[in-house]
Scaffold this motif. Structure first.
Motif, short mmCIF file in Angstrom:
data_model
loop_
_atom_site.label_atom_id
_atom_site.label_comp_id
_atom_site.label_asym_id
_atom_site.label_seq_id
_atom_site.Cartn_x
_atom_site.Cartn_y
_atom_site.Cartn_z
N PRO A 381 0.90 -1.12 0.11
CA PRO A 381 0.12 0.02 0.14
C PRO A 381 0.90 1.22 0.18
N LEU A 382 0.36 2.21 -0.82
CA LEU A 382 1.21 3.44 -0.80
C LEU A 382 1.02 4.14 0.81
N PRO A 383 2.02 4.65 1.11
CA PRO A 383 1.99 5.32 2.49
C PRO A 383 1.76 6.67 2.70
N ARG A 384 1.63 7.02 1.36
CA ARG A 384 0.92 8.39 1.33
C ARG A 384 0.50 8.82 -0.27
N PRO A 385 -0.24 9.82 -0.24
CA PRO A 385 -1.04 10.04 -1.71
C PRO A 385 0.30 10.43 -2.72
N LEU A 386 0.03 9.87 -3.87
CA LEU A 386 0.99 9.99 -4.93
C LEU A 386 0.27 10.54 -6.14
N ASP A 387 1.22 11.57 -6.75
CA ASP A 387 0.67 12.35 -7.92
C ASP A 387 1.56 11.71 -9.11
N TRP A 407 4.17 -8.40 -25.98
CA TRP A 407 4.28 -8.22 -24.42
C TRP A 407 3.44 -7.12 -23.85
N ALA A 408 2.15 -7.40 -23.21
CA ALA A 408 1.26 -6.64 -22.77
C ALA A 408 1.50 -6.43 -21.46
N VAL A 409 1.51 -5.23 -20.88
CA VAL A 409 1.46 -4.72 -19.66
C VAL A 409 0.27 -3.77 -19.16
N ARG A 410 -0.47 -4.42 -18.12
CA ARG A 410 -1.37 -3.64 -17.59
C ARG A 410 -1.35 -3.32 -16.21
N LEU A 411 -1.56 -2.19 -15.82
CA LEU A 411 -1.30 -1.73 -14.68
C LEU A 411 -2.68 -1.25 -14.09
N THR A 412 -3.03 -1.51 -12.83
CA THR A 412 -4.29 -1.62 -12.30
C THR A 412 -4.17 -0.89 -10.93
N ALA A 413 -4.74 -0.01 -10.56
CA ALA A 413 -4.89 0.67 -9.38
C ALA A 413 -5.87 0.09 -8.46
N LEU A 414 -5.63 -0.51 -7.15
CA LEU A 414 -6.37 -1.05 -6.22
C LEU A 414 -6.62 -0.20 -5.09
N ASP A 415 -8.00 0.40 -4.76
CA ASP A 415 -7.99 1.24 -3.76
C ASP A 415 -8.05 0.58 -2.61
N PRO A 416 -7.93 1.20 -1.26
CA PRO A 416 -7.97 0.50 -0.03
C PRO A 416 -9.00 -0.44 0.13
N SER A 417 -10.12 -0.38 -0.53
CA SER A 417 -11.35 -1.40 -0.50
C SER A 417 -10.93 -2.40 -1.50
N GLY A 418 -10.02 -2.51 -2.43
CA GLY A 418 -9.88 -3.55 -3.16
C GLY A 418 -10.41 -3.18 -4.77
N ARG A 419 -11.04 -2.11 -4.95
CA ARG A 419 -11.91 -1.72 -5.98
C ARG A 419 -10.88 -1.77 -7.01
N ALA A 420 -10.95 -2.18 -8.33
CA ALA A 420 -9.89 -1.96 -9.36
C ALA A 420 -10.40 -1.02 -10.34
N ASP A 421 -9.17 -0.02 -10.68
CA ASP A 421 -9.40 0.87 -11.52
C ASP A 421 -8.36 0.88 -12.46
N GLY A 448 -2.15 10.83 -15.89
CA GLY A 448 -2.36 12.04 -15.30
C GLY A 448 -3.38 11.57 -13.96
N ARG A 449 -2.96 11.22 -12.79
CA ARG A 449 -3.64 10.52 -11.63
C ARG A 449 -3.14 11.01 -10.53
N ARG A 450 -4.03 11.21 -9.36
CA ARG A 450 -3.79 11.53 -8.17
C ARG A 450 -4.02 9.94 -7.39
N LEU A 451 -3.26 9.32 -6.63
CA LEU A 451 -3.64 8.20 -6.03
C LEU A 451 -3.62 8.03 -4.48
N PRO A 452 -4.57 7.91 -3.67
CA PRO A 452 -4.59 8.08 -2.47
C PRO A 452 -3.78 7.10 -1.64
N ALA A 453 -3.50 7.36 -0.44
CA ALA A 453 -2.82 6.43 0.51
C ALA A 453 -3.53 5.24 0.61
N GLY A 454 -2.96 4.10 0.70
CA GLY A 454 -3.42 2.99 0.78
C GLY A 454 -3.62 2.14 -0.67
N THR A 455 -3.39 3.15 -1.69
CA THR A 455 -3.62 2.33 -2.98
C THR A 455 -2.36 1.29 -3.21
#
Length: 518
Positions: A381-387, A407-421, A448-455
């Motif tokens: 989990p991210l310890p702090r928000p990340l821009d 070669w396909a690379v897919r990156l997904t953000a999982l929020d603290p509740s586990g929801r995938a984006d 161009g994203r802001r990821l909250p802490a815990g992502t």
């Protein structure tokens, strides 16, 4: 304000159906021209908006579409000559002051750009070059046949091209839901081989032929308009979305443009719309921005530089694109196989089987098992928000036992509740001796994203991304012509692999409208 429809003659006399909306009053007016294959009548509210701000506004059906007769050959037809003739016609009108802005989105952006470019020996000191606009607004630009058909790294964009050709190809009007209906009748439609003859099967669901489909894959010359843009001297406003498949092309156009260039990248997809549930701070009035920018561009008030703004997701914050473009010094490396980077869950060795490809239309991942179909990694989990603002890249050391491998690379953000984006996606094609390790760079687009802490960041490395992209047959044959598919065994070496993300180290935010219009 009334809209009247007129016929503007093309160079060969073909009458091009054109809606004209003039402001009230008798003084001479600047003009905005939109040339589109998607139906000029859809732009009537936009024309009235421009006219309310003092511009003469025109929307024209390109040759062979909707109200304009003739034959339409996407990206290979008469767009430059017909556009130049229309600009010259505008300047000859009694209401025109001679200034013209060419504007458009998607294919219409292509129409605007080819009207502005590829003009030999144009005198940059002249007040107006006949047939050439004075400024260009290119939104989510689809820059050419090769640029839209394939990723920069080679793989074919199957879903998007099949959908677009089914909706617009080889017909006078449009049918936006054509592919969805065909898939409802034939769910395995896009599995048809060879891809070059997919239209024969698609024709059954459409009830019509698509003779231009095979030729879509013939053109492999990417970057022509970007290259021509280097010689341009007129102002450019390039507008895109960080969720748009052509975001990298939008940035390349802006970065290579020779005249004053502005870039606006919002948290949008190809339609330049955001989720209506987003807070007001995350919204932007594009129409008002276009008007303000056009006035500044035509008045010569833009600084002769290249800059702009990129949105940090739906946070309402915008970052300066100068600082978002490498080398910004804000890059952060996430090594594979590391407790502080991306921990390997499974699949250091996996099997890429084109008969059972990893799907692009599902974010579900396998829980494990003996037969991995991808390499799967997860960050703490991210310890702090990340821009994040700028270009992301995956660098992998990997091996395939076949002469050709995607070669396909897919990156997904999982929020603290586990929801995938979905966060980022990149896919490249590599050919080489089977079984030989290689260092492979996979561009992941513009973030161009802001990821909250815990992502948490989840990375998947796979051999396919279907149906968004055609399946690599692994035989060395052209995937468009191949009819035989074979599996490919893959190995990813975590020690030589990492994810590079464009982290905003110093938060210096900008206001997008003043940044674009200065």
């Amino acid at each position: 304000m009334n809209i009247r429809t007129v016929s503007v003659p093309a160079p060969d006399g073909t009458p091009l159906a054109t809606d004209v909306c003039l402001p009230d009053g008798s003084r001479l007016r600047r003009a905005v021209l939109i040339r589109t294959p998607y139906g000029r009548e859809a732009h009537r509210a936009e024309l009235r908006g421009w006219a309310a701000h003092g511009f003469a506004a025109l929307a024209q059906d390109v040759r062979g579409r909707h109200g304009s007769p003739g034959e339409w050959h996407p990206y290979r037809g008469h767009e430059r000559a017909d556009g130049a003739a229309t600009v010259a016609w505008i300047r000859a009108q009694a209401w025109s002051n001679g200034e013209v802005v060419a504007a458009g989105a998607s294919y219409a952006a292509y129409c605007a750009l080819v009207t502005a470019l590829d003009v030999p020996d144009a005198d940059p000191g002249a007040a107006h070059v006949e047939g050439v606009p004075d400024a260009v607004i290119a939104a989510v630009p689809a820059l050419g046949l090769a640029d839209t058909a394939r990723e920069p790294g080679g793989p074919e964009r199957l879903w998007a091209r099949a959908g677009w050709w089914a909706a617009h190809g080889d017909r006078h009007d449009s049918d936006p839901d054509a592919l969805e209906r065909a898939l409802a009748d034939d769910p395995r439609l896009l599995e048809h081989l060879p891809v070059a003859r997919l239209a024969e099967r698609l024709a059954t669901g459409l009830g019509r032929e698509l003779p231009s489909w095979p030729g879509l894959w013939d053109d492999r010359e990417r970057g022509r308009l970007v290259s021509l843009g280097a010689t341009a001297r007129l102002p450019l406003l390039a507008v895109g979305g960080t969720r748009d498949p052509f975001a990298e092309d939008t940035v390349a156009l802006w970065r290579g443009w020779g005249g004053p260039a502005r870039l606006l990248l919002g948290p949008w997809g190809h339609r330049l719309t955001a989720d209506r549930s987003l807070p007001p701070r995350a919204r932007l009035n594009l129409g008002a921005l276009y008007v303000r920018w056009a006035r500044a561009a035509l008045a010569g008030r833009l600084e002769p530089t290249r800059h702009g703004a990129i949105a940090l997701g739906d946070s309402g914050r915008w970052h300066d694109t100068h600082r978002a473009a490498p080398p910004s010094g804000g890059e952060r490396r996430w090594p594979f196989g590391s407790s502080t980077g991306l921990r390997l869950l499974h699949g250091a060795e996996f099997r890429a089987d084109p008969e059972r490809p990893v799907r692009s239309d599902s974010l579900a991942v396998p829980a494990g098992g003996d037969h991995a179909d991808r390499c799967l990694l997860l960050s703490p989990p991210l310890p702090r928000p990340l821009d994040l603002a700028g270009a992301a890249v995956a660098r992998i050391n990997a091996t395939a036992d076949t002469p050709s491998a995607d070669w396909a690379v897919r990156l997904t953000a999982l929020d603290p509740s586990g929801r995938a984006d979905p966060l980022a996606l990149g896919i490249v094609r590599r050919t080489g001796p089977p079984g030989e390790p290689a260092d492979i760079t996979v561009p992941l687009g513009i973030l161009g994203r802001r990821l909250p802490a815990g992502t948490r960041l989840r990375a998947e490395i796979a051999g396919h991304h279907f149906p968004a992209h055609a399946r690599n047959p692994h035989t060395g044959d052209d995937p468009v012509a191949a009819t035989r598919l074979v599996p490919s065994r893959r190995t990813v070496n975590p020690r030589g692999s990492a994810l590079d993300l464009p982290v905003v180290a110093r938060r210096r935010y900008v206001e997008p409208v003043p940044e674009i219009c200065r």
